[in-house]
Design a protein around this motif. Structure first.
Motif, mmCIF file in Angstrom:
data_model
loop_
_atom_site.group_PDB
_atom_site.id
_atom_site.type_symbol
_atom_site.label_atom_id
_atom_site.label_comp_id
_atom_site.label_asym_id
_atom_site.label_seq_id
_atom_site.Cartn_x
_atom_site.Cartn_y
_atom_site.Cartn_z
ATOM 1 N N CYS A 28 0.880 -1.361 0.160
ATOM 2 C CA CYS A 28 0.132 0.014 0.200
ATOM 3 C C CYS A 28 0.576 1.594 -0.291
ATOM 4 O O CYS A 28 1.702 1.857 1.017
ATOM 5 C CB CYS A 28 -0.890 0.256 1.465
ATOM 6 N N VAL A 46 -8.675 -1.396 -3.185
ATOM 7 C CA VAL A 46 -9.432 -1.151 -2.788
ATOM 8 C C VAL A 46 -8.047 -1.267 -1.125
ATOM 9 O O VAL A 46 -9.032 -2.878 -1.122
ATOM 10 C CB VAL A 46 -10.347 -0.892 -1.608
ATOM 11 N N GLY A 51 -8.430 1.934 3.519
ATOM 12 C CA GLY A 51 -8.734 2.373 1.774
ATOM 13 C C GLY A 51 -8.037 3.302 1.012
ATOM 14 O O GLY A 51 -9.169 3.872 -0.301
ATOM 15 N N TYR A 52 -6.927 2.783 0.985
ATOM 16 C CA TYR A 52 -6.238 3.289 -0.113
ATOM 17 C C TYR A 52 -6.598 2.706 -1.741
ATOM 18 O O TYR A 52 -6.937 1.621 -1.841
ATOM 19 C CB TYR A 52 -5.428 3.337 -0.207
ATOM 20 N N HIS A 53 -7.040 4.125 -2.205
ATOM 21 C CA HIS A 53 -8.298 3.693 -3.617
ATOM 22 C C HIS A 53 -6.493 3.340 -4.783
ATOM 23 O O HIS A 53 -6.214 4.285 -5.355
ATOM 24 C CB HIS A 53 -8.627 4.339 -4.261
ATOM 25 N N ARG A 55 -4.925 1.655 -8.496
ATOM 26 C CA ARG A 55 -5.430 1.956 -10.198
ATOM 27 C C ARG A 55 -6.055 0.816 -10.415
ATOM 28 O O ARG A 55 -5.463 -0.335 -10.277
ATOM 29 C CB ARG A 55 -4.128 1.754 -10.945
ATOM 30 N N ILE A 56 -7.273 0.237 -11.126
ATOM 31 C CA ILE A 56 -8.153 -0.823 -11.094
ATOM 32 C C ILE A 56 -8.147 -1.207 -12.715
ATOM 33 O O ILE A 56 -8.471 0.167 -13.105
ATOM 34 C CB ILE A 56 -9.450 -0.893 -10.074
ATOM 35 N N ARG A 61 -12.709 -2.780 -13.402
ATOM 36 C CA ARG A 61 -13.964 -1.438 -13.558
ATOM 37 C C ARG A 61 -15.238 -1.559 -13.624
ATOM 38 O O ARG A 61 -16.122 -1.347 -13.330
ATOM 39 C CB ARG A 61 -13.166 -0.619 -13.679
ATOM 40 N N THR A 200 -10.598 9.882 -11.010
ATOM 41 C CA THR A 200 -9.724 8.678 -10.356
ATOM 42 C C THR A 200 -8.362 9.861 -10.271
ATOM 43 O O THR A 200 -8.131 10.543 -10.829
ATOM 44 C CB THR A 200 -10.337 7.560 -11.142
ATOM 45 N N GLU A 221 -12.842 9.794 -6.598
ATOM 46 C CA GLU A 221 -13.078 8.059 -5.086
ATOM 47 C C GLU A 221 -12.110 8.889 -4.833
ATOM 48 O O GLU A 221 -11.456 9.629 -5.050
ATOM 49 C CB GLU A 221 -11.815 7.530 -6.278
ATOM 50 N N PRO A 263 -16.865 5.654 -2.440
ATOM 51 C CA PRO A 263 -15.676 5.142 -1.832
ATOM 52 C C PRO A 263 -16.053 3.830 -2.916
ATOM 53 O O PRO A 263 -17.520 3.269 -3.781
ATOM 54 C CB PRO A 263 -16.525 4.533 -1.242
ATOM 55 N N ARG A 264 -15.297 2.913 -4.169
ATOM 56 C CA ARG A 264 -15.126 2.689 -5.044
ATOM 57 C C ARG A 264 -16.082 1.656 -4.931
ATOM 58 O O ARG A 264 -17.115 0.967 -6.263
ATOM 59 C CB ARG A 264 -13.997 1.813 -5.484
#
Length: 286
Positions: A28, A46, A51-53, A55-56, A61, A200, A221, A263-264
């Motif tokens: 993280c 995530v 709670g760090y978002h 890249r997806i 997604r 994002t 986000e 949040p995602r």
């Protein structure tokens, strides 16, 4: 030398040897905690503890967004590969080939269509892993094509932005995508169709200066960096210390540039509700 090398026969040694994937654990960037990749993937990329978002990928997604994860991939128009015959340490055409092989997509923007909580929508996803999500001719053409498709099918248009700005290898051809996408946004609004932007991390440069800030609704986000110039450049220019959290999604929400920070895990439900409200569609049955 250990006993496996000295005593165990080669065939058994090869059976005992296991290849460990390089991405088995992910660190993280915020807390430094190590997360098992499968757990991260199951949690929509995530980090559970912080709670760090992260890249997806576009595919993940889109599957998380559409009903039952089902959607139709839309074709992206082909453009001139290298209008300026650009070369730095390698040819631009070779760089594009490398990124296409690495990401499995044609360029930085992917288009899809399908049902979102019963509402038909057209969606564009910008992939930061493809040359920093930079806005070039192909990305601009994809966004314009997606908006025109939304007008044709009379659907809301949702875009997930992630970019470092315009693509320098295409010079003014890249910069021209800013007014082109802006005109397409105006046509979408003239057709009275919802245009929803999901900002994002990061969304910067010419993308922020054009279609990323022209939405009817701006969703961000958590923790996303959103701005035009970098914070360091601004500080050096104005010779002042910037406020805590400057250019972060939460700061922009407090100052009226972003409508909501979502949040995602809640993004699908939130976007579905927004689409129903803006299209005056009936609420989904519980």
């Amino acid at each position: 030398m250990n006993w496996i090398s000295n005593v165990v026969p080669p065939k058994i040694r090869s059976f005992l040897k296991r290849d460990t994937p390089e991405n088995l654990w992910v660190k993280c960037p915020e807390s430094g905690a190590l997360v098992f990749h499968k757990d991260l993937e199951a949690n929509l990329f995530v980090v559970p503890s912080s709670g760090y978002h992260m890249r997806i990928p576009p595919k993940a997604r889109l599957e998380a967004l559409f009903d039952d994860g089902a959607y139709d991939s839309l074709p992206v128009p082909e453009v001139t590969a290298d209008p300026l015959k650009f070369r730095d340490i390698k040819r631009y055409t070779d760089r594009i080939k490398d990124y296409r092989a690495k990401t499995g997509v044609y360029d930085a923007v992917t288009l899809a269509a399908g049902a979102l909580q019963g509402t038909q929508v057209t969606v564009a996803v910008q992939d930061f892993d493809f040359l920093g999500g930079s806005l070039g001719m192909a990305a601009g053409e994809a966004i314009v094509s997606g908006m025109f498709r939304a007008i044709e099918k009379k659907t809301p248009f949702i875009i997930f932005t992630a970019s470092g700005g315009a693509r320098m290898q295409e010079g003014m051809f890249s910069l021209m995508q800013m007014p082109r996408t802006t005109v397409a946004v105006e046509r979408l609004k003239a057709a009275k169709l919802p245009y929803i932007v999901v900002l994002t991390n990061p969304t910067t440069g010419g993308v922020t200066a054009s279609y990323a800030m022209l939405g009817d609704i701006h969703v961000a986000e958590p923790g996303a960096v959103i701005g035009f110039a970098g914070a360091r450049v601004i500080e050096q220019t104005i010779r002042e210390r910037l406020p805590q959290g400057f250019q972060r999604a939460e700061y922009l929400r407090q100052h009226g540039m972003v409508d909501m920070v979502v949040p995602r895990a809640d993004m699908r439900e939130t976007l579905g509700r927004i689409c129903r409200l803006l299209t005056k569609a009936p609420a989904q049955a519980a």
